[in-house]
Design a protein around this motif. Sequence first.
Motif, mmCIF file in Angstrom:
data_model
loop_
_atom_site.group_PDB
_atom_site.id
_atom_site.type_symbol
_atom_site.label_atom_id
_atom_site.label_comp_id
_atom_site.label_asym_id
_atom_site.label_seq_id
_atom_site.Cartn_x
_atom_site.Cartn_y
_atom_site.Cartn_z
ATOM 1 N N THR A 67 136.854 4.523 37.384
ATOM 2 C CA THR A 67 136.696 5.610 38.349
ATOM 3 C C THR A 67 136.343 5.088 39.727
ATOM 4 O O THR A 67 136.843 5.584 40.751
ATOM 5 N N THR A 68 135.485 4.075 39.794
ATOM 6 C CA THR A 68 135.015 3.582 41.085
ATOM 7 C C THR A 68 135.873 2.456 41.647
ATOM 8 O O THR A 68 135.786 2.165 42.830
ATOM 9 N N ARG A 69 136.712 1.819 40.832
ATOM 10 C CA ARG A 69 137.446 0.639 41.289
ATOM 11 C C ARG A 69 138.939 0.850 41.473
ATOM 12 O O ARG A 69 139.558 0.166 42.283
ATOM 13 N N VAL A 70 139.548 1.756 40.705
ATOM 14 C CA VAL A 70 141.009 1.862 40.713
ATOM 15 C C VAL A 70 141.460 2.836 41.798
ATOM 16 O O VAL A 70 140.971 3.962 41.858
ATOM 17 N N PRO A 71 142.390 2.432 42.680
ATOM 18 C CA PRO A 71 142.897 3.347 43.715
ATOM 19 C C PRO A 71 143.551 4.573 43.092
ATOM 20 O O PRO A 71 144.126 4.511 42.007
ATOM 21 N N LEU A 72 143.470 5.672 43.811
ATOM 22 C CA LEU A 72 143.938 6.951 43.283
ATOM 23 C C LEU A 72 145.419 6.937 42.944
ATOM 24 O O LEU A 72 145.846 7.561 41.977
ATOM 25 N N HIS A 73 146.232 6.208 43.714
ATOM 26 C CA HIS A 73 147.678 6.320 43.538
ATOM 27 C C HIS A 73 148.185 5.671 42.255
ATOM 28 O O HIS A 73 149.317 5.915 41.852
ATOM 29 N N PHE A 74 147.397 4.822 41.578
ATOM 30 C CA PHE A 74 147.808 4.373 40.244
ATOM 31 C C PHE A 74 146.659 4.481 39.231
ATOM 32 O O PHE A 74 146.639 3.795 38.215
ATOM 33 N N ARG A 75 145.735 5.390 39.501
ATOM 34 C CA ARG A 75 144.606 5.596 38.598
ATOM 35 C C ARG A 75 145.068 6.053 37.218
ATOM 36 O O ARG A 75 144.570 5.579 36.193
ATOM 37 N N ALA A 76 146.014 7.001 37.156
ATOM 38 C CA ALA A 76 146.437 7.542 35.862
ATOM 39 C C ALA A 76 147.074 6.465 35.000
ATOM 40 O O ALA A 76 146.851 6.420 33.780
ATOM 41 N N ARG A 77 147.868 5.566 35.589
ATOM 42 C CA ARG A 77 148.480 4.495 34.801
ATOM 43 C C ARG A 77 147.422 3.544 34.266
ATOM 44 O O ARG A 77 147.490 3.092 33.115
ATOM 45 N N ALA A 78 146.429 3.234 35.088
ATOM 46 C CA ALA A 78 145.371 2.335 34.635
ATOM 47 C C ALA A 78 144.568 2.953 33.496
ATOM 48 O O ALA A 78 144.245 2.286 32.502
ATOM 49 N N ARG A 113 153.081 9.976 39.487
ATOM 50 C CA ARG A 113 154.238 10.301 40.315
ATOM 51 C C ARG A 113 154.333 11.793 40.643
ATOM 52 O O ARG A 113 154.731 12.166 41.745
ATOM 53 N N PHE A 114 153.998 12.638 39.684
ATOM 54 C CA PHE A 114 154.234 14.071 39.860
ATOM 55 C C PHE A 114 152.964 14.913 39.846
ATOM 56 O O PHE A 114 153.007 16.080 40.236
ATOM 57 N N GLY A 115 151.856 14.357 39.404
ATOM 58 C CA GLY A 115 150.619 15.115 39.372
ATOM 59 C C GLY A 115 150.098 15.288 37.953
ATOM 60 O O GLY A 115 150.833 15.168 36.976
ATOM 61 N N ARG A 116 148.804 15.564 37.856
ATOM 62 C CA ARG A 116 148.155 15.650 36.538
ATOM 63 C C ARG A 116 148.701 16.802 35.702
ATOM 64 O O ARG A 116 148.819 16.700 34.486
ATOM 65 N N LEU A 117 149.032 17.910 36.366
ATOM 66 C CA LEU A 117 149.472 19.088 35.642
ATOM 67 C C LEU A 117 150.784 18.848 34.909
ATOM 68 O O LEU A 117 151.034 19.448 33.856
ATOM 69 N N TRP A 118 151.621 17.944 35.424
ATOM 70 C CA TRP A 118 152.912 17.677 34.804
ATOM 71 C C TRP A 118 152.777 16.910 33.494
ATOM 72 O O TRP A 118 153.755 16.830 32.733
ATOM 73 N N ALA A 119 151.622 16.358 33.226
ATOM 74 C CA ALA A 119 151.374 15.743 31.917
ATOM 75 C C ALA A 119 150.590 16.686 31.022
ATOM 76 O O ALA A 119 150.899 16.840 29.832
ATOM 77 N N ALA A 120 149.579 17.339 31.572
ATOM 78 C CA ALA A 120 148.720 18.211 30.761
ATOM 79 C C ALA A 120 149.471 19.427 30.246
ATOM 80 O O ALA A 120 149.367 19.786 29.064
ATOM 81 N N LEU A 121 150.245 20.084 31.116
ATOM 82 C CA LEU A 121 150.897 21.329 30.724
ATOM 83 C C LEU A 121 151.991 21.118 29.668
ATOM 84 O O LEU A 121 151.993 21.815 28.642
ATOM 85 N N PRO A 122 152.936 20.170 29.844
ATOM 86 C CA PRO A 122 153.921 19.956 28.769
ATOM 87 C C PRO A 122 153.285 19.549 27.444
ATOM 88 O O PRO A 122 153.758 19.953 26.377
#
Length: 412
Positions: A111-122, A286-295
């Motif tokens: 949470t404190t170290r990974v940049p936001l733009h690839f946080r979900a992949r990490a 790439r598309f946002g958190r909702l595009w993974a949670a909702l499907p």
Amino acid sequence: MIYGPTLLFALGEGAVIPLIPVIADRLGADVAVAALVAAALVVGQLCGNIPAGWAVARFGERLTMGVAGIVILGGLTGIVLAPSLIFFAAAVFLIGFCAASFALARHSFMTTRVPLHFRARALSLLGGTFRLGMFVGPFISAALLAVFGDETASIVFFAVCQVATILLVFLGPDPEKAVPGGGGAPSRRAGGDSREAEDTGEPVTGAIPTVERVGVFRTMWRFRGVLARLGLAAASLSAVRSARQVVLPLWGVSLGLDAGTIAVVVGVSGAIDFALFYASGQVMDRFGRLWAALPAMVLMGAGFFALSFTHDLASAAMWYAMFAAVLGVGNGLSSGILLTLGADIAPPNEPAAFLGSWRTLTDAGGALAPLLVSALTAVASLSIGVGAMGLVAVLGAIGFIRWVPRYVPRTR
């Protein structure tokens, strides 16, 4: 140093978990009591989340993980030497209690170290690392049992993994010092404001504020708004995930299938789940958190609803295998989403206390789901219990649609 401790711990835990009911049976437990003893691991982790959040905030990830590993060695010794069922259950609970420290420490670090733009992949990779260990661990345990013929060999394997983890944590380079902090984007609720704010779609910027430690329970109260809204939606996802692990074996048994067929169906569903863990991170980044949670919620909800109507059909076994695969796809698409959402909304200056509350809420959803399925099955039928989990998935999907755009910062 980032993923190694998680993998080592998951390998050892995955090797021992299938043996807990077996050892409990040898100590005199019946089927119901053996299930209760096995649940002590989950209950221990649920109870350990908040203390782990306090420890990580107070002493740091490295010391918390190292001490937790040492205590787990004591729990493993208790499993081997347990003179009674109560002592054995207490040792299992202790291992689960300390397991929370490993999960939360790495979650806080990312949470404190990974940049936001690839946080979900990490974070999806972190979740996939844990899934890999839990997937491979039982096979290692089976091989050890075939060679030595004693459950102690698998417990010793877990102990060896723990010793390696402790050495890696204490003697390896400290990631907290090697990786500069402040990589994650601040939350919209940084500084403790749990009130709703306008979602402009712009990324949140600015320096991380310096604040005093406010403690776990004050953090829970400060962020009560987001925990009661987005946190409950996340708990519903955890509940649906947990229900899948219970429903699939029970449904196979209710159809009269043999153990081998059920194991193959559950194994294929698990393999599909594991294969998609990194794809989930790519979608979220790439598309946002909702595009993974909702499907994920829609697929699992539809899978549970459809499965509940197939029990008495002539081709029930075929539908069982097909919807097990659907549930595996849905679960795989949700890999890392709970970790990522927790990191997104955690206060960047002191995330550990908040993440302890977040993980307690999501773990509670996972712990309650099997009880709900069991209760509805006893009162009505298994089909009703499975259909109820489909309803939980629908309500969770509505919650994600409502609250993810409100609380989670968007990336360009």
